[in-house]
Motif scaffolding. Structure first.
Motif, mmCIF file in Angstrom:
data_model
loop_
_atom_site.group_PDB
_atom_site.id
_atom_site.type_symbol
_atom_site.label_atom_id
_atom_site.label_comp_id
_atom_site.label_asym_id
_atom_site.label_seq_id
_atom_site.Cartn_x
_atom_site.Cartn_y
_atom_site.Cartn_z
ATOM 1 N N GLN A 207 -21.112 3.874 33.145
ATOM 2 C CA GLN A 207 -20.967 3.081 31.896
ATOM 3 C C GLN A 207 -21.834 3.763 30.873
ATOM 4 N N ARG A 208 -23.021 4.173 31.164
ATOM 5 C CA ARG A 208 -23.904 4.523 30.180
ATOM 6 C C ARG A 208 -23.256 5.623 29.188
ATOM 7 N N SER A 209 -22.547 6.647 29.813
ATOM 8 C CA SER A 209 -22.078 7.856 29.028
ATOM 9 C C SER A 209 -20.825 7.364 28.427
ATOM 10 N N ALA A 210 -19.850 6.339 29.020
ATOM 11 C CA ALA A 210 -18.703 5.799 28.395
ATOM 12 C C ALA A 210 -19.163 5.151 27.168
ATOM 13 N N ALA A 211 -20.271 4.396 27.255
ATOM 14 C CA ALA A 211 -20.659 3.543 25.985
ATOM 15 C C ALA A 211 -21.113 4.481 24.636
ATOM 16 N N LEU A 212 -21.898 5.774 25.125
ATOM 17 C CA LEU A 212 -22.207 6.627 24.242
ATOM 18 C C LEU A 212 -21.166 7.145 23.621
ATOM 19 N N LEU A 213 -19.905 7.188 24.118
ATOM 20 C CA LEU A 213 -18.774 8.028 23.613
ATOM 21 C C LEU A 213 -18.317 7.180 22.351
ATOM 22 N N HIS A 214 -18.585 5.646 22.330
ATOM 23 C CA HIS A 214 -18.238 4.849 21.459
ATOM 24 C C HIS A 214 -19.383 4.413 20.804
ATOM 25 N N TRP A 215 -20.548 4.924 20.746
ATOM 26 C CA TRP A 215 -21.840 4.416 19.917
ATOM 27 C C TRP A 215 -21.519 3.946 18.691
ATOM 28 N N ASP A 216 -20.605 4.283 18.065
ATOM 29 C CA ASP A 216 -20.519 3.594 16.730
ATOM 30 C C ASP A 216 -19.806 2.476 16.513
ATOM 31 N N GLN A 217 -19.697 1.907 17.867
ATOM 32 C CA GLN A 217 -19.149 0.086 17.892
ATOM 33 C C GLN A 217 -20.378 -0.446 18.395
ATOM 34 N N ALA A 218 -21.636 0.129 18.494
ATOM 35 C CA ALA A 218 -22.690 -0.689 18.741
ATOM 36 C C ALA A 218 -23.102 -1.781 17.419
ATOM 37 N N PRO A 219 -23.937 -2.693 17.617
ATOM 38 C CA PRO A 219 -24.219 -3.457 16.527
ATOM 39 C C PRO A 219 -25.028 -2.706 15.518
#
Length: 271
Positions: A207-219
């Protein structure tokens, strides 16, 4: 050193801060203490350090391969003495070639640059860790385009170095919007840092790696990083220890009075 070393993403602070204590006072005390503790966590002096520098970008991944790297004073407006700073750690051409071979085996193009010197993302960060400059250092550039997956893949390819006594450090800053480096960046830095803390510390490795692939969607992602050069070293450090536990080794909620900034370790400490 036969144990597998942890990897790090560190917030490296601003400019030549370790050489400006008179001007900055206690501003950097917490960051300095966190950096100075890294050798203890790594179990002592490593064979060498591989620094992924947020201040170096090339069309392809490139490694510094000189034996006596020069200094690059890539900052402006600081006191005159900061343009005379020397960090005389030796290079390691053999390590540069080894890292290039690993990247190429991982399907990535890698070049060598024997003329590349130490930028401040390297020497300012390393000075508190190895003040004697007695550990060989090789720098790795970012790859133009800043693709997150490519940088995670670079970390995966470089992972064997951890068992060869090489300490891998991604040098950047968890909040890097210089136009908002003060009260204007408070909300963005805190919201983005909260996302980083959740992502690094509470998600599964996948999940961590997947989230970093879309870091620009973070708040507030693009307010925290209008240009992601200071975040991409995190991808490489994580990729080199992708399935291992993360820990926050440095955090402040009031950096420069209002900003939230953090550093992370991946993998278990030796002590």
């Amino acid at each position: 050193m036969s144990t597998r070393l942890p990897t790090y993403f560190v917030s490296h602070g601003g400019g030549p801060w370790p050489f400006m204590k008179e001007q900055y006072g206690s501003t950097y005390d917490k960051l300095e203490a966190s950096l100075a503790d890294i050798p203890r966590q790594a179990g002592g002096r490593p064979e060498a350090v591989l620094v992924i520098s947020s201040h170096w970008e090339e069309r392809e991944f490139t490694l510094s391969s000189g034996t006596e790297p020069a200094m690059i004073y890539d900052y402006g407006g600081f006191p005159a003495h900061t343009y005379q700073v020397q960090y005389k750690a030796p290079g390691r051409p053999d390590l540069a070639q080894r890292a290039a071979s690993l990247l190429e085996a991982g399907g990535l193009t890698a070049n060598l640059d024997p003329a590349r010197g130490f930028d401040h993302g390297t020497f300012s960060m390393l000075y508190p860790i190895f003040p004697q400059a007695d550990v060989p250092v090789v720098q790795l550039s970012l790859k133009h385009g800043f693709d997150p997956l490519t940088h995670i893949e670079a970390g995966r390819a470089l992972a064997p170095l951890r068992s060869e006594g090489v300490l891998i450090i991604g040098s950047g800053l968890s909040f890097h919007n210089l136009r908002q480096f003060g009260p204007g960046g408070q909300r963005a830095s805190h919201e983005f840092d909260a996302w980083l803390q959740l992502t690094m510390l509470e998600l599964t490795p996948a999940q961590r790696s997947a989230a970093l692939l879309h870091w620009d969607q973070a708040p507030y992602a693009r307010m925290a990083h209008p240009r992601e050069d200071h975040l991409l070293p995190l991808m490489v450090a994580l990729g080199a220890a992708e399935n291992e536990e993360a820990a926050c080794i440095y955090h402040e909620d009031d950096f420069f009075g209002s900003l939230a900034v953090s550093s992370f370790r991946f993998g278990q400490p030796a002590a």
